[in-house]
Write a protein that holds these residues in place. Sequence first.
Motif, PDB file in Angstrom:
ATOM      1  N   ILE A 238       8.039 -10.322  -8.715  1.00  0.00           N
ATOM      2  CA  ILE A 238       8.761 -11.105  -7.719  1.00  0.00           C
ATOM      3  C   ILE A 238       7.763 -11.978  -6.964  1.00  0.00           C
ATOM      4  N   GLN A 239       7.989 -13.265  -7.002  1.00  0.00           N
ATOM      5  CA  GLN A 239       7.021 -14.218  -6.466  1.00  0.00           C
ATOM      6  C   GLN A 239       6.747 -14.016  -4.977  1.00  0.00           C
ATOM      7  N   ASP A 240       7.796 -13.718  -4.211  1.00  0.00           N
ATOM      8  CA  ASP A 240       7.644 -13.648  -2.755  1.00  0.00           C
ATOM      9  C   ASP A 240       7.689 -12.216  -2.231  1.00  0.00           C
ATOM     10  N   PHE A 241       7.398 -11.230  -3.096  1.00  0.00           N
ATOM     11  CA  PHE A 241       7.470  -9.835  -2.651  1.00  0.00           C
ATOM     12  C   PHE A 241       6.474  -8.990  -3.437  1.00  0.00           C
ATOM     13  N   THR A 242       5.310  -8.795  -2.871  1.00  0.00           N
ATOM     14  CA  THR A 242       4.291  -7.933  -3.480  1.00  0.00           C
ATOM     15  C   THR A 242       3.837  -6.911  -2.442  1.00  0.00           C
ATOM     16  N   ILE A 243       3.716  -5.673  -2.890  1.00  0.00           N
ATOM     17  CA  ILE A 243       3.300  -4.598  -1.985  1.00  0.00           C
ATOM     18  C   ILE A 243       2.159  -3.818  -2.622  1.00  0.00           C
ATOM     19  N   GLN A 244       1.091  -3.664  -1.874  1.00  0.00           N
ATOM     20  CA  GLN A 244      -0.008  -2.776  -2.240  1.00  0.00           C
ATOM     21  C   GLN A 244      -0.087  -1.686  -1.175  1.00  0.00           C
ATOM     22  N   ARG A 245      -0.045  -0.447  -1.584  1.00  0.00           N
ATOM     23  CA  ARG A 245      -0.094   0.658  -0.636  1.00  0.00           C
ATOM     24  C   ARG A 245      -1.271   1.577  -0.939  1.00  0.00           C
ATOM     25  N   GLU A 246      -1.680   2.304   0.091  1.00  0.00           N
ATOM     26  CA  GLU A 246      -2.767   3.266  -0.055  1.00  0.00           C
ATOM     27  C   GLU A 246      -2.223   4.627  -0.501  1.00  0.00           C
ATOM     28  N   PHE A 247      -2.956   5.267  -1.393  1.00  0.00           N
ATOM     29  CA  PHE A 247      -2.765   6.691  -1.654  1.00  0.00           C
ATOM     30  C   PHE A 247      -3.870   7.387  -0.868  1.00  0.00           C
ATOM     31  N   ASN A 248      -3.490   8.275   0.036  1.00  0.00           N
ATOM     32  CA  ASN A 248      -4.465   8.886   0.935  1.00  0.00           C
ATOM     33  C   ASN A 248      -4.574  10.397   0.768  1.00  0.00           C
ATOM     34  N   PHE A 249      -5.757  10.882   1.061  1.00  0.00           N
ATOM     35  CA  PHE A 249      -6.061  12.310   1.120  1.00  0.00           C
ATOM     36  C   PHE A 249      -6.142  12.647   2.600  1.00  0.00           C
TER      37      PHE A 249
END
Length: 296
Positions: free
Chosen positions: A261-272
Motif C-alpha cells: 500500500i503506497q500510503d500505508f507502511t508500518i515498521q514495529r519493534e519486537f522487544n524483549f
Amino acid sequence: MIDIRVESFLAVWENRSYTKASEKLRITQPAVTQHIKSLEKQYGCKLIVYENRGLKLTKAGEIFFRYAQNAKVNEKNIIQKIREINKETKTMKFAATLTIGEFTIASILGDLVKTFNQYNITMHVDNTEVVLKMLQEGKISFALVEGLFNKADYEARLLKSASFILIAPPTHPLVTKKPIFLHELKNETIIVREKGSGSREVLERGIYEKNYTLEYFEKTIEIGNVNVIKEMVKSGVGLSFMYEDAAREDINKGHLAEVKIQDFTIQREFNFIYLKNQMIEAEIDMFYSFFKNNMI
C-alpha cells in the motif's frame, strides 16, 4: 517477606476495589483501608483516590506501584533461587506474544533448550494484554512482545524491527494492481485479531493516523488465531494485516501474497522486556543475548 501493607496496596489497585482486595487477602476491608492509610501517612502523600466513581492512582501512587510490584516479583525470585540451591536444574519462565511465539522464534526453540540445558524452561504464548499481565504479576521473568506497551514501566531491549503488511490470496485483483492506496480497501472484508492483541492495536493506531477506523471497511471479521486467519485469507474470505514474520513462509510458497500500500507502511519493534530492578538480571541478560543473536 513483603510488607502486608504493600500487599494490600497492590491488591486494591489490581482489583480496583477495597472489597475484592480484602477477599483476595482474606482480611477485613477496614484492615485493608487502614493499611493504605498507614502507607500514605508514612510517605506523606495520597496514593489512591476516588475519581468518577472509581479508584485512581495519584502520581505518587503510580511510582509506588511500580516499585511495589517489582519488590513482590523479586520476593518470588528470592524464594525460587533459595529452593534451587541444592538442585541441578534451574527454572526460567517467559512468554511471547502470538506472532513471535508461533512464527519468529519457533525454529530456534530447540537451540534454546540445548543452550540452556541446565534450566527447566516454560514458555507461554498469548496476546500482548495477557503477556503484560503475567509479567506484572511475576508469573514470568521476561517477555518477547510485538505489541504496544509503556516503556516507562519496563526495561525494554530491541530484538528486531518487523514489517506489518497486508496479505491476500495470490489471485486477488489488488495483488497485481499498482499503485494501491489505503482508501481503495473500503469495499474489502478485513480479518482482524481480537481486542487485546498487539497486532490489532498496531493496525487500529496505524489507520487512525490516516483518519480511518475499522468501521471504514465494508466488513470486519474478528479471529483470535493467526493460522486460522491465514487459512481464511487463502480461501478468499477476506484480506488481513499481520506481521511479515507470520506470513513469510506462505508468501514464499505462493500460498499468500503481499499487497503493498503506497500510503500505508508500518515498521514495529519486537522487544524483549522485563520488570525494572530485577535481582535475576544477569540470567535475563543471557536469554536476551540468545534471542538477539538468533532471531531472523
